[in-house]
Motif scaffolding. Sequence first.
Motif, PDB file in Angstrom:
ATOM      1  N   GLY A  51     -40.613  11.189 -23.173  1.00 28.24           N
ATOM      2  CA  GLY A  51     -39.754  10.039 -23.400  1.00 28.24           C
ATOM      3  C   GLY A  51     -40.014   9.349 -24.723  1.00 28.24           C
ATOM      4  N   ARG A  52     -41.263   9.233 -25.089  1.00 26.05           N
ATOM      5  CA  ARG A  52     -41.607   8.573 -26.357  1.00 26.05           C
ATOM      6  C   ARG A  52     -41.155   9.395 -27.556  1.00 26.05           C
ATOM      7  NH1 ARG A  52     -46.764   7.357 -23.759  1.00 26.05           N
ATOM      8  NH2 ARG A  52     -47.681   9.070 -24.948  1.00 26.05           N
ATOM      9  N   ARG A  53     -40.931  10.692 -27.339  1.00 20.97           N
ATOM     10  CA  ARG A  53     -40.504  11.573 -28.423  1.00 20.97           C
ATOM     11  C   ARG A  53     -38.982  11.739 -28.511  1.00 20.97           C
ATOM     12  NH1 ARG A  53     -45.532  12.826 -27.007  1.00 20.97           N
ATOM     13  NH2 ARG A  53     -46.980  13.686 -28.539  1.00 20.97           N
TER      14      ARG A  53
ATOM     15  N   ALA B 289     -46.517   4.770 -16.574  1.00 20.03           N
ATOM     16  CA  ALA B 289     -45.525   5.304 -17.510  1.00 20.03           C
ATOM     17  C   ALA B 289     -44.474   4.230 -17.769  1.00 20.03           C
ATOM     18  CB  ALA B 289     -44.906   6.585 -16.949  1.00 20.03           C
ATOM     19  N   THR B 290     -43.222   4.522 -17.442  1.00 20.59           N
ATOM     20  CA  THR B 290     -42.140   3.570 -17.646  1.00 20.59           C
ATOM     21  C   THR B 290     -40.962   3.934 -16.749  1.00 20.59           C
ATOM     22  OG1 THR B 290     -40.657   2.553 -19.284  1.00 20.59           O
ATOM     23  CG2 THR B 290     -41.095   4.909 -19.524  1.00 20.59           C
TER      24      THR B 290
ATOM     25  N   TYR C 255     -43.611  10.679 -19.600  1.00 19.66           N
ATOM     26  CA  TYR C 255     -43.804   9.549 -20.504  1.00 19.66           C
ATOM     27  C   TYR C 255     -43.950  10.026 -21.949  1.00 19.66           C
ATOM     28  CZ  TYR C 255     -45.498   4.850 -21.772  1.00 19.66           C
ATOM     29  OH  TYR C 255     -45.658   3.595 -22.310  1.00 19.66           O
ATOM     30  N   ALA C 256     -44.713  11.087 -22.127  1.00 21.33           N
ATOM     31  CA  ALA C 256     -44.915  11.634 -23.470  1.00 21.33           C
ATOM     32  C   ALA C 256     -43.601  12.162 -24.044  1.00 21.33           C
ATOM     33  CB  ALA C 256     -45.957  12.742 -23.433  1.00 21.33           C
TER      34      ALA C 256
ATOM     35  N   ILE D  39     -34.450   7.654 -31.013  1.00 20.72           N
ATOM     36  CA  ILE D  39     -33.996   6.323 -30.635  1.00 20.72           C
ATOM     37  C   ILE D  39     -32.506   6.319 -30.298  1.00 20.72           C
ATOM     38  CG2 ILE D  39     -33.448   5.550 -32.973  1.00 20.72           C
ATOM     39  CD1 ILE D  39     -35.157   3.453 -30.215  1.00 20.72           C
TER      40      ILE D  39
ATOM     41  N   ARG E 141     -31.944   6.786 -26.549  1.00 14.93           N
ATOM     42  CA  ARG E 141     -32.679   5.925 -25.629  1.00 14.93           C
ATOM     43  C   ARG E 141     -31.960   4.578 -25.487  1.00 14.93           C
ATOM     44  NH1 ARG E 141     -38.243   4.987 -27.484  1.00 14.93           N
ATOM     45  NH2 ARG E 141     -37.953   6.253 -29.354  1.00 14.93           N
TER      46      ARG E 141
ATOM     47  N   VAL F  70     -37.131   3.050 -23.254  1.00 12.80           N
ATOM     48  CA  VAL F  70     -38.460   3.553 -23.608  1.00 12.80           C
ATOM     49  C   VAL F  70     -38.563   5.059 -23.392  1.00 12.80           C
ATOM     50  CG1 VAL F  70     -40.936   3.424 -23.116  1.00 12.80           C
ATOM     51  CG2 VAL F  70     -39.522   1.348 -23.043  1.00 12.80           C
ATOM     52  N   GLY F  71     -38.078   5.537 -22.237  1.00 10.08           N
ATOM     53  CA  GLY F  71     -38.279   6.939 -21.896  1.00 10.08           C
ATOM     54  C   GLY F  71     -37.036   7.742 -21.625  1.00 10.08           C
TER      55      GLY F  71
END
Length: 289
Positions: free
Chosen positions: A260-262, A159-160, A257-258, A265, A268, A165-166
Motif C-alpha cells: 500500500g505504501r508503494r 497496518a491501515t 501495508y508495505a 499517490i 490512493r 494510505v494503503g
Amino acid sequence: MDFKNASELLALCTQQQLPISEIMRRRECQLGETTRDEVTHRMKRALEIMRSSALTPLKTPVKSMGGLIGGEAKKLAQHAAKGRSICGDVLHKAAQYAMAVLEVNASMGLIVAAPTAGSAGVLPGMLFALQDRYNISDERLIDALFNAGAIGYLAMRNATVAGAVGGCQAEVGIASAMAASAAVELMGGKPEQCLDAASTVLMNMLGLVCDPVGGLVEYPCQNRNAAGVANALVAAELSLAGIHQFIPFDEMLDTMYAVGRRIPIELRETALGGCAATPSACAKCGLCS
C-alpha cells in the motif's frame, strides 16, 4: 486478554479454549472497564444499523449525493426473483446487501463503518446472506461481529484501513478479511481457520487501488464491496475445506501495508488515476470540465 497481533490472539484462543469472538468480547470488557451486557448491547445496536442499511434500498432505492449510484441493489434482487441469477443464493444475496449499504452510505444515511464507510457493505452482506440461508440467530451474528472486530483491530493497530494510505486493499480488503473470518467461525471453523481465511483474502486482493470517480465514495466502491464479499466467501470456503494458508495473517497484513505504501499517490483516493481518470468517468462526474 489484550493481544497485539494474530499470533498472540491465537495463543489466547488456545490457552483459554475459546473462539476469537469470545476473546475479543472479553478484551472489550476489560480494556473498556465495562460489562459484558453493555458491550453486547452496543454490538446489537451495530447489527440493527447494518440490517437497516442492507434492507432499506431493496424496497426503496436511494440515489447517492453525487448521482453516480442508486437502485443497483434492487435490480439485483429483481434479477434473482426472475430466476436469472447465475450465482448461488448466498453469493447473490451477499452482493445485493453489500451494494445496498453503499447506496445508504452515499446518500448520507446511517451505516456502520466496518472498517470504513467505503467498505461498509462487505461484512453485513456476508452476515445477512448466511443468516438467510442457514437460519442463523442474531445472537450468533453478534458473536461474528466480535470476531470481525478482532481482525479490524489488528489491521488498525499494525497496518491501515485507509484507502488514502494503503489503497482499496486496505479498505475493501480488510473488510473482506473481517467477513471471511467471521463466516468461518459462524460455520463452525476453528480460530486458525478464521485467520487462514483472512490471510487468503488479503493475498487475493493485494495491490487493489483506490480510485473513486469524482473523489466520491460511490463508484467503483459499490461494485468492489460486492466483489469483496465474493472474495471473502471463496476464502472462507477454502479454509473450511481444510485448505491451509501457509502465509500467516500477521505476515500478510505486513505485506499489504508495505504494498500500500508503494502504490502511487494517484491511486490512493486522490481521484487522479485508475477508473477515476477514464474519459467516461470524467464525463459522468463533470468535475473536470
